[in-house]
Design a protein around this motif. Structure first.
Motif, PDB file in Angstrom:
ATOM      1  N   LYS A   1       0.808  -1.214   0.000  1.00 37.35           N
ATOM      2  CA  LYS A   1       0.000   0.000   0.000  1.00 37.35           C
ATOM      3  C   LYS A   1       0.848   1.275   0.000  1.00 37.35           C
ATOM      4  CE  LYS A   1      -3.996  -2.097   2.295  1.00 37.35           C
ATOM      5  NZ  LYS A   1      -4.845  -2.127   3.523  1.00 37.35           N
ATOM      6  N   LYS A   2       2.135   1.137   0.302  1.00 35.15           N
ATOM      7  CA  LYS A   2       3.040   2.285   0.309  1.00 35.15           C
ATOM      8  C   LYS A   2       3.406   2.750  -1.098  1.00 35.15           C
ATOM      9  CE  LYS A   2       5.300   0.715   4.594  1.00 35.15           C
ATOM     10  NZ  LYS A   2       6.594   0.292   5.201  1.00 35.15           N
ATOM     11  N   TYR A   3       3.104   1.929  -2.098  1.00 37.61           N
ATOM     12  CA  TYR A   3       3.599   2.200  -3.449  1.00 37.61           C
ATOM     13  C   TYR A   3       2.450   2.401  -4.433  1.00 37.61           C
ATOM     14  CZ  TYR A   3       7.877   0.447  -1.328  1.00 37.61           C
ATOM     15  OH  TYR A   3       8.951   0.263  -0.488  1.00 37.61           O
ATOM     16  N   THR A   4       2.198   3.647  -4.817  1.00 40.94           N
ATOM     17  CA  THR A   4       1.162   3.958  -5.802  1.00 40.94           C
ATOM     18  C   THR A   4       1.743   4.841  -6.896  1.00 40.94           C
ATOM     19  OG1 THR A   4       0.383   6.009  -4.761  1.00 40.94           O
ATOM     20  CG2 THR A   4      -0.554   3.938  -3.944  1.00 40.94           C
ATOM     21  N   TRP A   5       1.231   4.681  -8.098  1.00 40.32           N
ATOM     22  CA  TRP A   5       1.702   5.502  -9.207  1.00 40.32           C
ATOM     23  C   TRP A   5       1.285   6.961  -9.053  1.00 40.32           C
ATOM     24  CZ3 TRP A   5       5.599   4.233 -11.957  1.00 40.32           C
ATOM     25  CH2 TRP A   5       5.894   2.890 -12.183  1.00 40.32           C
ATOM     26  N   GLN A   6       0.203   7.211  -8.308  1.00 37.28           N
ATOM     27  CA  GLN A   6      -0.176   8.601  -8.054  1.00 37.28           C
ATOM     28  C   GLN A   6       0.897   9.318  -7.244  1.00 37.28           C
ATOM     29  OE1 GLN A   6      -3.546   9.327  -5.465  1.00 37.28           O
ATOM     30  NE2 GLN A   6      -4.007  11.275  -6.479  1.00 37.28           N
ATOM     31  N   GLN A   7       1.420   8.641  -6.216  1.00 39.11           N
ATOM     32  CA  GLN A   7       2.491   9.243  -5.423  1.00 39.11           C
ATOM     33  C   GLN A   7       3.756   9.432  -6.267  1.00 39.11           C
ATOM     34  OE1 GLN A   7       2.614  10.522  -2.261  1.00 39.11           O
ATOM     35  NE2 GLN A   7       0.390  10.317  -2.412  1.00 39.11           N
ATOM     36  N   THR A   8       4.037   8.458  -7.121  1.00 34.30           N
ATOM     37  CA  THR A   8       5.196   8.588  -8.021  1.00 34.30           C
ATOM     38  C   THR A   8       5.030   9.809  -8.911  1.00 34.30           C
ATOM     39  OG1 THR A   8       5.408   6.171  -8.072  1.00 34.30           O
ATOM     40  CG2 THR A   8       6.575   7.412  -9.781  1.00 34.30           C
ATOM     41  N   ALA A   9       3.826   9.986  -9.450  1.00 39.30           N
ATOM     42  CA  ALA A   9       3.564  11.114 -10.343  1.00 39.30           C
ATOM     43  C   ALA A   9       3.638  12.455  -9.611  1.00 39.30           C
ATOM     44  CB  ALA A   9       2.195  10.939 -10.997  1.00 39.30           C
ATOM     45  N   LEU A  10       3.051  12.529  -8.423  1.00 38.93           N
ATOM     46  CA  LEU A  10       3.050  13.786  -7.657  1.00 38.93           C
ATOM     47  C   LEU A  10       4.472  14.222  -7.303  1.00 38.93           C
ATOM     48  CD1 LEU A  10       0.019  13.142  -5.268  1.00 38.93           C
ATOM     49  CD2 LEU A  10       0.148  14.905  -7.051  1.00 38.93           C
ATOM     50  N   LYS A  11       5.285  13.274  -6.874  1.00 41.91           N
ATOM     51  CA  LYS A  11       6.669  13.604  -6.516  1.00 41.91           C
ATOM     52  C   LYS A  11       7.487  13.989  -7.747  1.00 41.91           C
ATOM     53  CE  LYS A  11       6.689  10.684  -2.380  1.00 41.91           C
ATOM     54  NZ  LYS A  11       7.237   9.464  -1.723  1.00 41.91           N
ATOM     55  N   THR A  12       7.192  13.342  -8.876  1.00 43.60           N
ATOM     56  CA  THR A  12       7.893  13.679 -10.118  1.00 43.60           C
ATOM     57  C   THR A  12       7.492  15.067 -10.604  1.00 43.60           C
ATOM     58  OG1 THR A  12       7.966  11.325 -10.720  1.00 43.60           O
ATOM     59  CG2 THR A  12       8.359  12.914 -12.477  1.00 43.60           C
ATOM     60  N   LEU A  13       6.219  15.395 -10.505  1.00 42.56           N
ATOM     61  CA  LEU A  13       5.751  16.731 -10.889  1.00 42.56           C
ATOM     62  C   LEU A  13       6.400  17.815 -10.036  1.00 42.56           C
ATOM     63  CD1 LEU A  13       1.942  16.134 -11.523  1.00 42.56           C
ATOM     64  CD2 LEU A  13       3.597  17.029 -13.180  1.00 42.56           C
ATOM     65  N   LYS A  14       6.640  17.504  -8.759  1.00 43.58           N
ATOM     66  CA  LYS A  14       7.325  18.460  -7.886  1.00 43.58           C
ATOM     67  C   LYS A  14       8.734  18.746  -8.399  1.00 43.58           C
ATOM     68  CE  LYS A  14       7.829  20.927  -4.077  1.00 43.58           C
ATOM     69  NZ  LYS A  14       9.267  21.270  -4.137  1.00 43.58           N
ATOM     70  N   VAL A  15       9.415  17.704  -8.893  1.00 45.10           N
ATOM     71  CA  VAL A  15      10.738  17.904  -9.480  1.00 45.10           C
ATOM     72  C   VAL A  15      10.635  18.800 -10.714  1.00 45.10           C
ATOM     73  CG1 VAL A  15      12.649  16.746 -10.672  1.00 45.10           C
ATOM     74  CG2 VAL A  15      11.670  15.727  -8.611  1.00 45.10           C
ATOM     75  N   TYR A  16       9.642  18.532 -11.568  1.00 42.52           N
ATOM     76  CA  TYR A  16       9.449  19.372 -12.745  1.00 42.52           C
ATOM     77  C   TYR A  16       9.239  20.840 -12.343  1.00 42.52           C
ATOM     78  CZ  TYR A  16       8.284  14.972 -15.266  1.00 42.52           C
ATOM     79  OH  TYR A  16       8.295  13.712 -15.824  1.00 42.52           O
ATOM     80  N   GLU A  17       8.376  21.035 -11.358  1.00 43.18           N
ATOM     81  CA  GLU A  17       8.041  22.405 -10.928  1.00 43.18           C
ATOM     82  C   GLU A  17       9.278  23.133 -10.404  1.00 43.18           C
ATOM     83  OE1 GLU A  17       5.033  21.747  -8.047  1.00 43.18           O
ATOM     84  OE2 GLU A  17       3.450  21.346  -9.533  1.00 43.18           O
ATOM     85  N   ASP A  18      10.081  22.437  -9.633  1.00 46.87           N
ATOM     86  CA  ASP A  18      11.287  23.063  -9.072  1.00 46.87           C
ATOM     87  C   ASP A  18      12.269  23.467 -10.174  1.00 46.87           C
ATOM     88  OD1 ASP A  18      10.258  22.691  -6.561  1.00 46.87           O
ATOM     89  OD2 ASP A  18      11.455  20.914  -6.096  1.00 46.87           O
ATOM     90  N   ILE A  19      12.371  22.635 -11.206  1.00 43.98           N
ATOM     91  CA  ILE A  19      13.298  22.936 -12.293  1.00 43.98           C
ATOM     92  C   ILE A  19      12.793  24.073 -13.175  1.00 43.98           C
ATOM     93  CG2 ILE A  19      14.347  22.006 -14.411  1.00 43.98           C
ATOM     94  CD1 ILE A  19      14.430  19.287 -13.059  1.00 43.98           C
ATOM     95  N   CYS A  20      11.483  24.080 -13.415  1.00 41.92           N
ATOM     96  CA  CYS A  20      10.902  25.083 -14.329  1.00 41.92           C
ATOM     97  C   CYS A  20      10.539  26.391 -13.655  1.00 41.92           C
ATOM     98  CB  CYS A  20       9.664  24.503 -14.998  1.00 41.92           C
ATOM     99  SG  CYS A  20      10.007  23.154 -16.152  1.00 41.92           S
ATOM    100  N   ALA A  21      10.622  26.441 -12.329  1.00 41.39           N
ATOM    101  CA  ALA A  21      10.202  27.659 -11.606  1.00 41.39           C
ATOM    102  C   ALA A  21      11.046  28.871 -12.024  1.00 41.39           C
ATOM    103  CB  ALA A  21      10.354  27.413 -10.110  1.00 41.39           C
TER     104      ALA A  21
END
Length: 353
Positions: free
Chosen positions: A333-353
């Motif tokens: 239950k600790k591993y969901t693709w939604q969490q993977t996506a949310l954390k990846t989007l955070k990386v995108y946001e930090d780079i593109c900010a």
């Protein structure tokens, strides 16, 4: 993100009709991101059915992709499969799933080892940020390439929710599955330690009254010519690649799932087995213990007797079987693709900010 909409490309050129680990990552990450309402960012997965051939895909990634990124004014390119094209004209993030081709090239295709050795260091230097799937691999990257640890984010993979306990007699009949069997799922390649697994299983059968077989699911890989000697063994059954809908049932009906890899950067199959309520045996090496925690029985992958002992324990010790199954249901239950996506989007946001 501020200002006008940012265009982000996720490389899905490695996606095929018969996906395995890294290919599933490209597919499921892109699909999970599309399900999230992303403000000021357009994320597109770049796919091409004809790109499943690895040589053609490398050509596309290094010639077509840079041109596509330039023409479409892409803000960020995500290389999901280790290597950033040298000529990419945008900012870039790269996912490194493991360093096996660098640290243990004998376990990989020779062409892959050469390609990664030539371009991995360049790719890591070019990346604005590096994503990896486990702390084990992060430590390898920092140690091997002297990368600043702050430049590397650990973002675990997810498990497809289709994996749950499912019994289907039609699937059992379709693959002529025995009433009782141990199961391995993965590409039949050197790092999966398949030959030792087979030797351990045959020794296990010789020491017990186990009547079932070892079922092996997965495509033929590389550097495993010795497996041909086992193809006609009556105690083994090679199913090849099977559809995910059938795989759920094959997991669910297995007595024990066995996965004593020599090394893993993450390893999704043990989690899929846990989701299907099957007790899991893993290796003490690589990232398997980090990912599975105490929800799996860990053994040395080089010790055949240890693998045999693990098989015996999970097949016949009801207390440990039940404890492992219950722990696995919680762990997955600790591993969901939604969490993977949310954390990846955070990386995108930090780079593109």
């Amino acid at each position: 993100m501020n200002g006008r909409e940012k265009k982000i490309i996720v490389n899905g050129l490695n996606i095929s009709r018969q996906n395995t680990g890294v290919q599933y990552y490209s597919q499921y990450l892109a699909e999970a991101i599309q399900r999230i309402d992303c403000k000021n960012v357009m994320v597109k997965s770049l796919t091409r059915k004809s790109a499943s051939n690895p040589f053609y895909r490398v050509l596309l990634e290094n010639i077509f992709l840079p041109f596509y990124v330039y023409v479409n004014r892409v803000s960020l390119y995500h290389a999901t499969n280790y290597i950033i094209p040298i000529l990419i004209p945008s900012k870039a993030v790269v996912t490194i799933h493991d360093l096996i081709a660098i640290t243990n090239p004998k376990l990989c295709k020779t062409t892959t080892a050469i390609y990664f050795r030539l371009f991995m260091n360049i790719s890591l230097k070019k990346a604005k940020h590096i994503i990896t799937t486990s702390n084990t691999v992060k430590q390898d990257i920092v140690r091997q390439y002297k990368v600043n640890a702050s430049k590397v984010s650990v973002i675990p993979l997810g498990v497809n929710p289709i994996f749950e306990k499912t019994i289907d007699k039609d699937v059992k009949q379709k693959y002529e599955l025995p009433d009782c069997y141990l199961l391995f799922v993965g590409n039949l390649e050197a790092k999966k330690n398949v030959e030792r697994l087979i030797k351990a299983f045959l020794k296990f059968k010789g020491q017990t009254n186990f009547k079932g077989k070892l079922i092996l699911v997965g495509k033929n890989g590389w550097k495993t010519k010795e497996l041909s000697t086992y193809k006609n063994n009556e105690h083994l059954q090679f199913l090849g690649y099977i559809p995910i809908e059938d795989l759920v049932v094959v997991y669910s009906m297995a007595k024990v799932f066995v996965f004593p890899s020599i090394t893993e950067g993450f390893g999704i199959p043990p989690l899929e087995a846990m989701a299907c309520e099957t007790p899991v045996l893993i290796s003490t090496l690589g990232a398997s213990q980090e990912i599975c925690g105490r929800a799996a029985y860990a053994v040395s992958p080089f010790n055949i007797d240890a693998i045999v002992s693990g098989m015996h324990t999970l097949a016949y010790n009801e207390a440990i079987r039940n404890e492992t199954i219950e722990a696995g249901k919680k762990q997955v239950k600790k591993y969901t693709w939604q969490q993977t996506a949310l954390k990846t989007l955070k990386v995108y946001e930090d780079i593109c900010a």
